[in-house]
Write a protein that holds these residues in place. Structure first.
Motif, PDB file in Angstrom:
ATOM      1  N   SER A  59       8.270  -2.454  11.589  1.00 22.63           N
ATOM      2  CA  SER A  59       7.036  -2.853  11.122  1.00 22.63           C
ATOM      3  C   SER A  59       7.267  -2.977   9.399  1.00 22.63           C
ATOM      4  O   SER A  59       8.052  -2.166   8.886  1.00 22.63           O
ATOM      5  CB  SER A  59       5.949  -1.814  11.498  1.00 22.63           C
ATOM      6  OG  SER A  59       5.905  -1.821  13.081  1.00 22.63           O
ATOM      7  N   LEU A  60       6.582  -3.793   9.008  1.00 19.05           N
ATOM      8  CA  LEU A  60       6.420  -4.141   7.689  1.00 19.05           C
ATOM      9  C   LEU A  60       5.070  -3.610   7.221  1.00 19.05           C
ATOM     10  O   LEU A  60       3.989  -3.833   7.444  1.00 19.05           O
ATOM     11  CB  LEU A  60       6.632  -5.427   7.192  1.00 19.05           C
ATOM     12  CG  LEU A  60       7.905  -6.087   7.718  1.00 19.05           C
ATOM     13  CD1 LEU A  60       7.883  -7.416   7.160  1.00 19.05           C
ATOM     14  CD2 LEU A  60       9.169  -5.249   7.500  1.00 19.05           C
ATOM     15  N   ILE A  61       5.250  -2.493   5.964  1.00 17.11           N
ATOM     16  CA  ILE A  61       3.941  -2.089   5.474  1.00 17.11           C
ATOM     17  C   ILE A  61       3.735  -2.310   4.139  1.00 17.11           C
ATOM     18  O   ILE A  61       4.684  -1.658   3.344  1.00 17.11           O
ATOM     19  CB  ILE A  61       3.831  -0.620   5.735  1.00 17.11           C
ATOM     20  CG1 ILE A  61       4.088  -0.389   7.359  1.00 17.11           C
ATOM     21  CG2 ILE A  61       2.619  -0.018   5.141  1.00 17.11           C
ATOM     22  CD1 ILE A  61       3.812   1.253   7.810  1.00 17.11           C
ATOM     23  N   VAL A  62       2.744  -2.533   3.502  1.00 15.69           N
ATOM     24  CA  VAL A  62       2.359  -3.056   2.063  1.00 15.69           C
ATOM     25  C   VAL A  62       1.830  -1.725   1.661  1.00 15.69           C
ATOM     26  O   VAL A  62       0.691  -1.162   1.977  1.00 15.69           O
ATOM     27  CB  VAL A  62       1.571  -4.073   1.637  1.00 15.69           C
ATOM     28  CG1 VAL A  62       1.330  -4.442   0.343  1.00 15.69           C
ATOM     29  CG2 VAL A  62       2.240  -5.412   2.425  1.00 15.69           C
ATOM     30  N   VAL A  63       2.483  -1.240   0.519  1.00 19.55           N
ATOM     31  CA  VAL A  63       1.979   0.093  -0.313  1.00 19.55           C
ATOM     32  C   VAL A  63       1.186  -0.421  -1.543  1.00 19.55           C
ATOM     33  O   VAL A  63       1.862  -1.162  -2.175  1.00 19.55           O
ATOM     34  CB  VAL A  63       3.177   0.974  -0.585  1.00 19.55           C
ATOM     35  CG1 VAL A  63       2.621   2.238  -1.343  1.00 19.55           C
ATOM     36  CG2 VAL A  63       3.869   1.444   0.613  1.00 19.55           C
ATOM     37  N   ASP A  64       0.102   0.287  -1.777  1.00 20.63           N
ATOM     38  CA  ASP A  64      -0.814   0.256  -2.922  1.00 20.63           C
ATOM     39  C   ASP A  64      -0.772   1.523  -3.503  1.00 20.63           C
ATOM     40  O   ASP A  64      -1.869   2.199  -3.106  1.00 20.63           O
ATOM     41  CB  ASP A  64      -1.812  -0.729  -2.449  1.00 20.63           C
ATOM     42  CG  ASP A  64      -2.832  -0.764  -3.917  1.00 20.63           C
ATOM     43  OD1 ASP A  64      -2.478  -0.698  -5.117  1.00 20.63           O
ATOM     44  OD2 ASP A  64      -3.948  -1.305  -3.852  1.00 20.63           O
ATOM     45  N   PHE A  65      -0.184   1.797  -4.604  1.00 22.82           N
ATOM     46  CA  PHE A  65      -0.443   3.245  -5.253  1.00 22.82           C
ATOM     47  C   PHE A  65      -1.676   3.522  -6.024  1.00 22.82           C
ATOM     48  O   PHE A  65      -1.903   4.490  -6.399  1.00 22.82           O
ATOM     49  CB  PHE A  65       1.030   3.471  -5.908  1.00 22.82           C
ATOM     50  CG  PHE A  65       2.051   3.853  -5.273  1.00 22.82           C
ATOM     51  CD1 PHE A  65       2.269   5.122  -4.895  1.00 22.82           C
ATOM     52  CD2 PHE A  65       3.076   2.851  -4.843  1.00 22.82           C
ATOM     53  CE1 PHE A  65       3.238   5.471  -3.951  1.00 22.82           C
ATOM     54  CE2 PHE A  65       4.157   3.353  -3.907  1.00 22.82           C
ATOM     55  CZ  PHE A  65       4.353   4.495  -3.829  1.00 22.82           C
ATOM     56  N   ASN A  66      -2.373   1.993  -6.156  1.00 25.02           N
ATOM     57  CA  ASN A  66      -3.631   2.441  -6.854  1.00 25.02           C
ATOM     58  C   ASN A  66      -4.943   2.569  -5.948  1.00 25.02           C
ATOM     59  O   ASN A  66      -5.970   2.812  -6.288  1.00 25.02           O
ATOM     60  CB  ASN A  66      -4.006   1.005  -7.704  1.00 25.02           C
ATOM     61  CG  ASN A  66      -2.835   0.909  -8.623  1.00 25.02           C
ATOM     62  OD1 ASN A  66      -2.553   1.837  -9.733  1.00 25.02           O
ATOM     63  ND2 ASN A  66      -2.467  -0.318  -8.897  1.00 25.02           N
ATOM     64  N   ASP A  67      -4.269   2.464  -4.701  1.00 24.65           N
ATOM     65  CA  ASP A  67      -5.328   2.645  -3.472  1.00 24.65           C
ATOM     66  C   ASP A  67      -4.918   3.746  -2.693  1.00 24.65           C
ATOM     67  O   ASP A  67      -4.128   3.940  -1.851  1.00 24.65           O
ATOM     68  CB  ASP A  67      -5.530   1.471  -2.539  1.00 24.65           C
ATOM     69  CG  ASP A  67      -6.660   1.604  -1.706  1.00 24.65           C
ATOM     70  OD1 ASP A  67      -7.325   2.583  -1.410  1.00 24.65           O
ATOM     71  OD2 ASP A  67      -6.805   0.702  -0.894  1.00 24.65           O
ATOM     72  N   GLU A  68      -5.600   5.164  -3.107  1.00 19.80           N
ATOM     73  CA  GLU A  68      -5.336   6.258  -2.294  1.00 19.80           C
ATOM     74  C   GLU A  68      -5.693   6.272  -1.003  1.00 19.80           C
ATOM     75  O   GLU A  68      -4.989   6.994   0.075  1.00 19.80           O
ATOM     76  CB  GLU A  68      -6.112   7.698  -2.753  1.00 19.80           C
ATOM     77  CG  GLU A  68      -5.374   7.731  -4.494  1.00 19.80           C
ATOM     78  CD  GLU A  68      -6.157   9.074  -4.936  1.00 19.80           C
ATOM     79  OE1 GLU A  68      -6.728  10.016  -4.335  1.00 19.80           O
ATOM     80  OE2 GLU A  68      -6.058   9.065  -6.317  1.00 19.80           O
ATOM     81  N   SER A  69      -6.631   5.541  -0.528  1.00 13.34           N
ATOM     82  CA  SER A  69      -7.007   5.508   1.009  1.00 13.34           C
ATOM     83  C   SER A  69      -5.876   4.556   1.703  1.00 13.34           C
ATOM     84  O   SER A  69      -5.412   4.888   2.765  1.00 13.34           O
ATOM     85  CB  SER A  69      -8.348   4.682   1.219  1.00 13.34           C
ATOM     86  OG  SER A  69      -8.091   3.410   0.689  1.00 13.34           O
ATOM     87  N   ASN A  70      -5.060   3.780   1.113  1.00 12.76           N
ATOM     88  CA  ASN A  70      -3.774   2.945   1.628  1.00 12.76           C
ATOM     89  C   ASN A  70      -3.070   3.878   1.776  1.00 12.76           C
ATOM     90  O   ASN A  70      -2.399   3.870   2.728  1.00 12.76           O
ATOM     91  CB  ASN A  70      -3.788   1.832   0.305  1.00 12.76           C
ATOM     92  CG  ASN A  70      -2.432   1.264   0.809  1.00 12.76           C
ATOM     93  OD1 ASN A  70      -1.214   1.574   0.266  1.00 12.76           O
ATOM     94  ND2 ASN A  70      -2.408   0.156   1.872  1.00 12.76           N
ATOM     95  N   LEU A  71      -2.499   4.875   0.989  1.00 11.29           N
ATOM     96  CA  LEU A  71      -1.569   5.901   1.187  1.00 11.29           C
ATOM     97  C   LEU A  71      -1.935   6.786   2.345  1.00 11.29           C
ATOM     98  O   LEU A  71      -0.965   7.135   2.888  1.00 11.29           O
ATOM     99  CB  LEU A  71      -1.449   6.545  -0.288  1.00 11.29           C
ATOM    100  CG  LEU A  71      -0.882   5.904  -1.569  1.00 11.29           C
ATOM    101  CD1 LEU A  71      -0.695   6.632  -2.752  1.00 11.29           C
ATOM    102  CD2 LEU A  71       0.858   5.329  -1.044  1.00 11.29           C
ATOM    103  N   THR A  72      -2.941   7.447   2.207  1.00 13.47           N
ATOM    104  CA  THR A  72      -3.295   8.316   3.346  1.00 13.47           C
ATOM    105  C   THR A  72      -3.365   7.476   4.660  1.00 13.47           C
ATOM    106  O   THR A  72      -2.829   8.176   5.689  1.00 13.47           O
ATOM    107  CB  THR A  72      -4.919   8.819   3.106  1.00 13.47           C
ATOM    108  OG1 THR A  72      -5.814   7.941   2.878  1.00 13.47           O
ATOM    109  CG2 THR A  72      -4.665   9.598   1.830  1.00 13.47           C
ATOM    110  N   THR A  73      -3.593   6.277   4.772  1.00  9.69           N
ATOM    111  CA  THR A  73      -3.605   5.749   5.999  1.00  9.69           C
ATOM    112  C   THR A  73      -2.116   5.555   6.566  1.00  9.69           C
ATOM    113  O   THR A  73      -1.789   5.570   7.627  1.00  9.69           O
ATOM    114  CB  THR A  73      -4.148   4.202   5.992  1.00  9.69           C
ATOM    115  OG1 THR A  73      -5.649   4.288   5.628  1.00  9.69           O
ATOM    116  CG2 THR A  73      -4.288   3.652   7.126  1.00  9.69           C
ATOM    117  N   ILE A  74      -1.246   5.082   5.321  1.00  7.45           N
ATOM    118  CA  ILE A  74       0.034   4.957   5.727  1.00  7.45           C
ATOM    119  C   ILE A  74       0.866   6.385   6.246  1.00  7.45           C
ATOM    120  O   ILE A  74       1.457   6.561   7.294  1.00  7.45           O
ATOM    121  CB  ILE A  74       0.863   4.401   4.404  1.00  7.45           C
ATOM    122  CG1 ILE A  74       0.541   3.062   4.193  1.00  7.45           C
ATOM    123  CG2 ILE A  74       2.460   4.300   4.955  1.00  7.45           C
ATOM    124  CD1 ILE A  74       0.968   2.476   3.140  1.00  7.45           C
ATOM    125  N   CYS A  75       0.587   7.373   5.490  1.00  8.41           N
ATOM    126  CA  CYS A  75       1.133   8.627   5.866  1.00  8.41           C
ATOM    127  C   CYS A  75       0.813   9.197   7.177  1.00  8.41           C
ATOM    128  O   CYS A  75       1.288  10.009   8.034  1.00  8.41           O
ATOM    129  CB  CYS A  75       0.910   9.771   4.706  1.00  8.41           C
ATOM    130  SG  CYS A  75       1.644   9.443   3.128  1.00  8.41           S
TER     131      CYS A  75
END
Length: 500
Positions: free
Chosen positions: A70-86
């Motif tokens: 799977s390919l996942i796009v990371v946005d370090f300016n969006d903390e909700s994006n990081l928590t969702t990925i983790c």
């Protein structure tokens, strides 16, 4: 609460479009095929297009169908994006080289919040201090391991020193360790005839493996780097240093600032003149290996592991000094000039700032702000390929060209029996010497990927053997009672006791 067994992925590789990240992806796929155990992986990066290119390169090189990755796009300016990925993975393998301190902190917070383990290849001193001082207790409470310095520069020496230390325990005690590091080029088509390093090749190796850690350790107290994190201060090690070194008069603690350049920075506090400090830059004949050696900065991660061992098990710290083995006088002269030049730069505030902000200009291109740039330089030198190339031929050619070979020779002096004193102090000098050899015949990125993968598998399978059930720890301390060293030993990173 999220149950670890219910996670979508076993591993998410951050920075998989970079040079090291692609090595991690390729070698992880190979390992999972050999292991024949169902595991699910994903790769993450800033741009989906770059992730697709990286995945295509690896798939073509391996002649595999990797459509299930799977390919996942990371946005370090969006903390909700990081928590969702983790929240989707059991372990994050962070192969990013270009993240700044704030971005790394956001990722660490997300891992703690979602109870996801993280193995990070960075060994930046400021980041290590930040995690330990600010997030260790939170990670411990969440049952999450955040382990840094998982790379070819730190793990071999960190595990090696602890391996040497265990040869003295439990009856005796290790007093001091001397480390001798050497490099050479090996033609993979003919391992019996290693190539001699040319002058430029020696400098490239020196830059990739040593200068970065030397300069970064000099800036670990730079207020411009850590002013936004008030929790880190100049006295953060003082109490631990005193408690460790006071355990025995024969044990003189070797703090992160005890290496060559950090000692030069603080020569006033130890009553050493500038002339005496500069003398340390010069080579000396090494009796142990019958060659010339130059003292280099003591490894910060080794000292941090010593702190952990003292805190957890009351094991006194070992002195630790590093040396670079150089065989040819032209190489010695050039490296000595580099050391003196960098030393002079670190003596003055304005030149330290210039070196920190404009490392490439101040060092004529031998240093840069980007770890990825350094990896491109060394791998271009070793493999003749361009990390930015989108063609599969660049990846394929790397496996058939020359690779770097390194060797670390550890010499430990200590005692073969317990102290007969009630306070644990020895009344006589060390009477036992042990030697350990560490060697590898692959590129930095290959060895780093090996270490990341095997550390991740060890973490998944043997976390019950790891200390504190969580926390921000160093490799040697976290993995002492696991099979990590044996895993690495079986796969090309050899740890061997020398009997002589």
């Amino acid at each position: 609460m999220i149950i670890m067994s219910e996670r979508e992925f076993d591993f998410i590789i951050f920075g998989a479009n970079g040079n090291t990240g692609k090595h991690v992806l390729r070698n992880l796929v190979k390992w999972l095929e050999l292991e024949k155990k169902p595991r699910w992986i994903a790769i993450a990066g800033h741009h989906k297009s770059q992730l697709k290119v990286a995945l295509t390169q690896v798939a073509i090189q391996m002649d595999r169908n990797l459509n299930d990755v799977s390919l996942i796009v990371v946005d370090f300016n969006d903390e909700s994006n990081l928590t969702t990925i983790c929240a989707r993975s059991k372990v994050i393998l962070n192969a990013y080289g270009q993240l700044n301190l704030l971005e790394r902190e956001k990722l660490a917070k997300a891992c703690i919040e979602k109870r996801t383990h993280m193995l990070d290849m960075t060994d930046e001193p400021d980041y290590l201090d930040l995690l330990q001082l600010k997030y260790h207790e939170a990670a411990k409470a969440s049952g999450v391991y955040l382990i840094t310095s998982i790379n070819s520069n730190c793990v071999p020496i960190d595990l090696g020193v602890d391996y040497l230390k265990q040869q003295f325990l439990p009856a005796g005690r290790l007093h001091s360790t001397e480390s001798y590091l050497s490099f050479q080029l090996t033609n993979q088509l003919n391992h019996h005839h290693p190539q001699q390093l040319s002058r430029s090749q020696t400098l490239q190796h020196f830059n990739s493996n040593l200068i970065k850690s030397i300069v970064s350790s000099n800036f670990r107290r730079d207020i411009n780097n850590i002013s936004k994190y008030g929790e880190i201060n100049n006295n953060d090690d003082s109490n631990d240093n005193n408690s460790i070194s006071s355990h025995s008069p024969w044990i003189s603690s070797s703090s992160p600032s005890s290496g060559l350049f950090s000692s030069l920075l603080s020569f006033k506090s130890i009553n050493r003149s500038p002339t005496q400090s500069l003398i340390k830059c010069f080579p000396r004949k090494n009796k142990e290996l019958s060659s010339w050696s130059i003292p280099i900065n003591s490894d910060n991660i080794v000292w941090k592991s010593q702190q952990w061992f003292y805190q957890a098990y009351r094991e006194p710290a070992t002195r630790f000094n590093q040396h670079l083995i150089v065989s040819q006088w032209p190489q010695i002269i050039l490296i000595v000039f580099i050391l003196i030049y960098l030393t002079l730069l670190t003596w003055f505030t304005f030149s330290r700032k210039l070196l920190n902000v404009y490392p490439s200009i101040m060092t004529l291109g031998y240093l840069s702000n980007s770890k990825d740039t350094e990896e491109k330089q060394i791998n271009g030198f070793i493999h003749g390929d361009d990390d930015n190339s989108s063609s599969s031929s660049s990846l394929s050619s790397s496996s058939s060209s020359s690779s770097s070979s390194f060797s670390i020779h550890l010499v430990g002096n200590g005692w073969d029996s317990p102290s007969d004193s009630s306070d644990g102090q020895y009344k006589f000098p060390p009477n036992k010497t042990m030697r350990v050899s560490i060697s590898g015949c692959k590129s930095d990125s290959e060895i780093t990927s090996l270490i990341l993968i095997q550390s991740g598998l060890t973490l998944l399978e043997e976390s019950s053997s790891m200390p504190y059930k969580g926390g921000c720890l160093t490799p040697a301390f976290a993995f002492r009672y696991t099979s990590l060293r044996d895993r690495l030993n079986q796969r090309g990173l050899e740890f061997k006791i020398l009997h002589h």
